[in-house]
Write a protein that holds these residues in place. Structure first.
Motif, PDB file in Angstrom:
ATOM      1  N   PRO A   1       0.787  -1.265  -0.154  1.00  0.00           N
ATOM      2  CA  PRO A   1      -0.005  -0.031  -0.181  1.00  0.00           C
ATOM      3  C   PRO A   1       0.683   1.264   0.044  1.00  0.00           C
ATOM      4  O   PRO A   1       0.247   2.308  -0.394  1.00  0.00           O
ATOM      5  N   THR A   2       2.053   1.241   0.767  1.00  0.00           N
ATOM      6  CA  THR A   2       2.730   2.389   0.717  1.00  0.00           C
ATOM      7  C   THR A   2       3.361   2.752  -0.656  1.00  0.00           C
ATOM      8  O   THR A   2       3.707   3.925  -1.072  1.00  0.00           O
ATOM      9  N   ILE A   3       3.687   1.450  -1.506  1.00  0.00           N
ATOM     10  CA  ILE A   3       4.279   1.823  -3.006  1.00  0.00           C
ATOM     11  C   ILE A   3       3.291   2.562  -3.744  1.00  0.00           C
ATOM     12  O   ILE A   3       3.517   3.181  -4.662  1.00  0.00           O
ATOM     13  N   VAL A   4       1.999   1.946  -3.590  1.00  0.00           N
ATOM     14  CA  VAL A   4       0.787   2.618  -4.299  1.00  0.00           C
ATOM     15  C   VAL A   4       0.805   4.108  -3.829  1.00  0.00           C
ATOM     16  O   VAL A   4       0.333   4.998  -5.027  1.00  0.00           O
ATOM     17  N   LYS A   5       1.076   4.322  -2.737  1.00  0.00           N
ATOM     18  CA  LYS A   5       0.830   5.819  -2.122  1.00  0.00           C
ATOM     19  C   LYS A   5       1.934   6.583  -2.878  1.00  0.00           C
ATOM     20  O   LYS A   5       1.766   7.671  -3.530  1.00  0.00           O
ATOM     21  N   ASP A   6       3.024   6.068  -2.917  1.00  0.00           N
ATOM     22  CA  ASP A   6       4.256   6.953  -3.578  1.00  0.00           C
ATOM     23  C   ASP A   6       4.250   6.951  -4.978  1.00  0.00           C
ATOM     24  O   ASP A   6       4.651   7.893  -5.488  1.00  0.00           O
ATOM     25  N   ASN A   7       3.694   5.725  -5.688  1.00  0.00           N
ATOM     26  CA  ASN A   7       3.961   5.920  -7.093  1.00  0.00           C
ATOM     27  C   ASN A   7       2.776   6.523  -7.760  1.00  0.00           C
ATOM     28  O   ASN A   7       2.883   7.139  -8.764  1.00  0.00           O
ATOM     29  N   TRP A   8       1.681   6.327  -7.193  1.00  0.00           N
ATOM     30  CA  TRP A   8       0.235   6.829  -8.014  1.00  0.00           C
ATOM     31  C   TRP A   8      -0.472   7.931  -7.039  1.00  0.00           C
ATOM     32  O   TRP A   8      -1.557   8.105  -7.564  1.00  0.00           O
ATOM     33  N   GLY A   9      -0.154   8.110  -6.051  1.00  0.00           N
ATOM     34  CA  GLY A   9      -0.616   9.324  -5.182  1.00  0.00           C
ATOM     35  C   GLY A   9      -2.088   8.809  -4.497  1.00  0.00           C
ATOM     36  O   GLY A   9      -2.277   7.738  -4.441  1.00  0.00           O
ATOM     37  N   MET A  10      -2.551   9.766  -3.759  1.00  0.00           N
ATOM     38  CA  MET A  10      -3.658   9.295  -2.800  1.00  0.00           C
ATOM     39  C   MET A  10      -5.051   9.716  -3.326  1.00  0.00           C
ATOM     40  O   MET A  10      -5.944   9.209  -2.776  1.00  0.00           O
ATOM     41  N   LYS A  11      -4.959  10.390  -4.382  1.00  0.00           N
ATOM     42  CA  LYS A  11      -6.454  10.724  -4.774  1.00  0.00           C
ATOM     43  C   LYS A  11      -7.278   9.456  -5.173  1.00  0.00           C
ATOM     44  O   LYS A  11      -8.636   9.346  -4.824  1.00  0.00           O
ATOM     45  N   ASN A  12      -6.654   8.602  -5.769  1.00  0.00           N
ATOM     46  CA  ASN A  12      -7.594   7.525  -6.195  1.00  0.00           C
ATOM     47  C   ASN A  12      -6.743   6.240  -5.393  1.00  0.00           C
ATOM     48  O   ASN A  12      -6.978   5.077  -5.938  1.00  0.00           O
ATOM     49  N   PHE A  13      -6.190   6.337  -4.336  1.00  0.00           N
ATOM     50  CA  PHE A  13      -5.569   5.367  -3.848  1.00  0.00           C
ATOM     51  C   PHE A  13      -6.511   4.151  -3.291  1.00  0.00           C
ATOM     52  O   PHE A  13      -6.116   2.723  -3.540  1.00  0.00           O
ATOM     53  N   GLY A  14      -7.672   4.303  -2.745  1.00  0.00           N
ATOM     54  CA  GLY A  14      -8.640   3.446  -2.593  1.00  0.00           C
ATOM     55  C   GLY A  14      -8.677   2.201  -3.696  1.00  0.00           C
ATOM     56  O   GLY A  14      -8.804   1.180  -3.726  1.00  0.00           O
ATOM     57  N   ALA A  15      -9.070   2.688  -4.912  1.00  0.00           N
ATOM     58  CA  ALA A  15      -9.347   1.960  -6.074  1.00  0.00           C
ATOM     59  C   ALA A  15      -8.003   1.263  -6.757  1.00  0.00           C
ATOM     60  O   ALA A  15      -7.979   0.151  -7.115  1.00  0.00           O
ATOM     61  N   ASN A  16      -6.859   2.068  -6.609  1.00  0.00           N
ATOM     62  CA  ASN A  16      -5.551   1.576  -6.902  1.00  0.00           C
ATOM     63  C   ASN A  16      -4.956   0.513  -6.222  1.00  0.00           C
ATOM     64  O   ASN A  16      -4.497  -0.467  -6.697  1.00  0.00           O
ATOM     65  N   TYR A  17      -5.059   0.645  -4.803  1.00  0.00           N
ATOM     66  CA  TYR A  17      -4.510  -0.423  -4.185  1.00  0.00           C
ATOM     67  C   TYR A  17      -5.641  -1.674  -4.041  1.00  0.00           C
ATOM     68  O   TYR A  17      -5.108  -2.565  -4.055  1.00  0.00           O
ATOM     69  N   GLY A  18      -6.732  -1.483  -4.282  1.00  0.00           N
ATOM     70  CA  GLY A  18      -7.916  -2.284  -4.319  1.00  0.00           C
ATOM     71  C   GLY A  18      -7.494  -3.200  -5.775  1.00  0.00           C
ATOM     72  O   GLY A  18      -7.697  -4.614  -5.363  1.00  0.00           O
ATOM     73  N   ILE A  19      -7.310  -2.615  -6.592  1.00  0.00           N
ATOM     74  CA  ILE A  19      -6.952  -3.538  -7.596  1.00  0.00           C
ATOM     75  C   ILE A  19      -5.511  -4.551  -7.512  1.00  0.00           C
ATOM     76  O   ILE A  19      -5.491  -5.472  -8.006  1.00  0.00           O
ATOM     77  N   LEU A  20      -4.691  -3.742  -6.787  1.00  0.00           N
ATOM     78  CA  LEU A  20      -3.304  -4.447  -6.623  1.00  0.00           C
ATOM     79  C   LEU A  20      -3.729  -5.576  -5.640  1.00  0.00           C
ATOM     80  O   LEU A  20      -3.084  -6.742  -5.722  1.00  0.00           O
ATOM     81  N   PHE A  21      -4.427  -5.355  -4.753  1.00  0.00           N
ATOM     82  CA  PHE A  21      -4.875  -6.132  -3.551  1.00  0.00           C
ATOM     83  C   PHE A  21      -5.113  -7.628  -4.059  1.00  0.00           C
ATOM     84  O   PHE A  21      -5.454  -8.498  -3.065  1.00  0.00           O
ATOM     85  N   THR A  22      -5.845  -7.534  -5.305  1.00  0.00           N
ATOM     86  CA  THR A  22      -6.569  -8.857  -5.649  1.00  0.00           C
ATOM     87  C   THR A  22      -5.406  -9.944  -5.686  1.00  0.00           C
ATOM     88  O   THR A  22      -5.635 -11.064  -5.743  1.00  0.00           O
ATOM     89  N   ALA A  23      -4.129  -9.312  -6.189  1.00  0.00           N
ATOM     90  CA  ALA A  23      -2.937 -10.248  -6.066  1.00  0.00           C
ATOM     91  C   ALA A  23      -2.710 -11.274  -4.704  1.00  0.00           C
ATOM     92  O   ALA A  23      -2.465 -12.259  -4.689  1.00  0.00           O
ATOM     93  N   TRP A  24      -3.071 -10.412  -3.573  1.00  0.00           N
ATOM     94  CA  TRP A  24      -3.207 -11.144  -2.202  1.00  0.00           C
ATOM     95  C   TRP A  24      -4.195 -12.272  -1.940  1.00  0.00           C
ATOM     96  O   TRP A  24      -3.765 -13.366  -1.629  1.00  0.00           O
ATOM     97  N   GLY A  25      -5.486 -11.946  -2.537  1.00  0.00           N
ATOM     98  CA  GLY A  25      -6.651 -12.827  -2.417  1.00  0.00           C
ATOM     99  C   GLY A  25      -6.227 -13.994  -3.593  1.00  0.00           C
ATOM    100  O   GLY A  25      -6.635 -14.953  -2.923  1.00  0.00           O
ATOM    101  N   ILE A  26      -5.870 -13.646  -4.629  1.00  0.00           N
ATOM    102  CA  ILE A  26      -5.794 -14.757  -5.695  1.00  0.00           C
ATOM    103  C   ILE A  26      -4.503 -15.539  -5.499  1.00  0.00           C
ATOM    104  O   ILE A  26      -4.483 -16.888  -5.570  1.00  0.00           O
ATOM    105  N   GLY A  27      -3.533 -14.805  -5.120  1.00  0.00           N
ATOM    106  CA  GLY A  27      -2.264 -15.602  -4.718  1.00  0.00           C
ATOM    107  C   GLY A  27      -2.550 -16.556  -3.385  1.00  0.00           C
ATOM    108  O   GLY A  27      -2.117 -17.741  -3.427  1.00  0.00           O
ATOM    109  N   GLY A  28      -3.118 -16.083  -2.437  1.00  0.00           N
ATOM    110  CA  GLY A  28      -3.520 -16.945  -1.282  1.00  0.00           C
ATOM    111  C   GLY A  28      -4.401 -18.229  -1.680  1.00  0.00           C
ATOM    112  O   GLY A  28      -4.106 -19.396  -1.338  1.00  0.00           O
TER     113      GLY A  28
END
Length: 412
Positions: free
Chosen positions: A334-361
């Motif tokens: 989540p901190t990489i998402v904030k640093d690279n892509w900003g906070m304005k759309n953080f929720g959606a951006n981290y949400g799509i990246l977080f699918t890696a956690w669910g699918i990976g697990g």
């Protein structure tokens, strides 16, 4: 920003994170359901034993996939409303669980309702806290918030054991749902984004050039590189930690609770310490360090974990350090998402990246289950995890310069 208010926000978010760990109580629910199946009592559970983990698996998948939609709502409506929606979904799921033994309804209640509710709440607690603190503390505060999620098993296991023993299986869920709802709605009341966040001096650069939206990041190669690394980093830990934790619990017998506490503390410590370290040396460098040690640990474990004379202390240490390294993923990404892509759309951006956690697990845990069933050993699971982590290390290292450059931009 007033110091006392930001720490009130952090405390409220930590309380919510602790409450959301209901997903980690599945092992307690599963044990009670399995006992009911074996007793074959009238009105009890009548499931196929092989399907016992299905509600949990569905919950993990729904949790991660909901983060995309919930993240968008968080970005538009703020944390409080998003958490209230999640709280209603989780409480609804708990009430349904209290009054049914149906396999299908447990898939709906625990898998879909509770899973999506956790997704809504989890999507909102991290971004609001990050906004209240300076960029130099992003890793630290993110680690503290997500540590609560990892620590929740410390109190949930004995709490539900107490409720089951004293009030019965069904009443336990009703009482917990009521208590959970009260805590969640009170804590969420205090969560509010700071006024004019994007116009504050310390965030002006971020808002000016790095607020990517979901469509923007999906066009970048960097997103897919990070997704693969997250998939492996989280999945490799999840594919073995449940098995080795069970080994610890069986080995400790009546003292198993202390093993659960130690493993949970290790998991939470990894989240906090990785956050602190990433603030000092950079996100990707920290990620590489944790991936490296996790890789070494997997290969060592592959050759000692199945030894007949292995000490329970060594098994406990291995489980704790695997959890420690695994926990770092939930802070660093989540901190990489904030640093690279900003906070304005953080929720959606981290949400799509977080699918890696669910699918990976989900995927790697299933593979690990099949390997163990076929070989009656964890040897091949640890080896597979080790080789996958080598690939993750190579991919993470290939993108380290660009990500570090973005982080340094925020620190000027």
């Amino acid at each position: 920003m007033p110091s006392n208010k930001r720490y009130l926000i952090l405390t409220a978010a930590l309380i919510l994170s602790l409450a959301l760990g209901i997903i980690y109580a599945w092992s307690i629910f599963k044990e009670a359901i399995e006992t009911s199946i074996k007793l074959k009592s009238e009105g009890g559970f009548d499931w196929d034993i092989s399907a016992l983990n299905d509600p949990y698996s569905v919950s993990v998948l729904v949790f991660s996939l909901t983060m995309i939609f919930a993240g968008k709502i968080q970005d538009k409506l703020g944390p409080r409303i998003t958490i209230y929606i999640g709280g209603i979904l989780i409480s609804s799921g708990l009430f349904v669980m209290a009054y049914t033994t149906s396999y299908f309804l447990w898939i709906i209640s625990f898998g879909v309702l509770a899973g999506s509710g956790i997704g809504f709440c989890y999507s909102a607690i991290t971004p609001v806290v990050i906004k209240w603190f300076s960029p130099e503390k992003t890793g630290l505060v993110t680690g503290v918030v997500v540590a609560g999620f990892g620590l929740s098993s410390v109190y949930l296991a004995p709490l539900f054991t107490f409720l089951f023993d004293n009030y019965g299986f069904q009443n336990a869920f009703v009482y917990y749902a009521v208590g959970f709802s009260i805590i969640l709605f009170i804590a969420a009341y205090f969560l509010k984004n700071p006024e004019n966040y994007l116009q504050t001096k310390e965030n002006i650069l971020s808002s000016g050039e790095n607020n990517y939206n979901l469509k923007d990041i999906l066009k970048t190669f960097e997103f897919y590189r990070l997704w693969i690394v997250y998939f492996i980093g989280a999945g490799a830990g999840l594919m073995v930690i449940s098995f080795i934790t069970e080994m610890v619990k069986k080995g400790l017998g009546k003292q198993a609770f202390w093993g659960v506490i130690i493993i949970a503390i290790g998991n939470a410590a990894g989240r906090i310490l990785s956050g602190i370290l990433s603030d000092k040396i950079g996100r990707i460098k920290t990620l590489i360090i944790f991936l490296f040690f996790q890789t070494i640990l997997m290969f060592i474990s592959a050759f000692i974990i199945n030894l007949d004379n292995i000490s329970i202390i060594i098994t406990l240490l291995i489980a704790t350090f695997i959890g420690f390294n695994y926990g770092s993923n939930l802070t660093i990404f989540p901190t990489i998402v904030k640093d690279n892509w900003g906070m304005k759309n953080f929720g959606a951006n981290y949400g799509i990246l977080f699918t890696a956690w669910g699918i990976g697990g989900f995927v790697l845990s299933r593979i690990s289950q099949m390997l163990k069933a076929q070989t009656n050993s964890l040897h091949w699971s640890f080896l597979l995890a080790g080789f996958l982590l080598i690939a993750a290390l190579a991919i993470a290292s290939a993108g380290s310069k660009r990500t570090q450059k973005n982080r340094n931009t925020y620190s000027k």
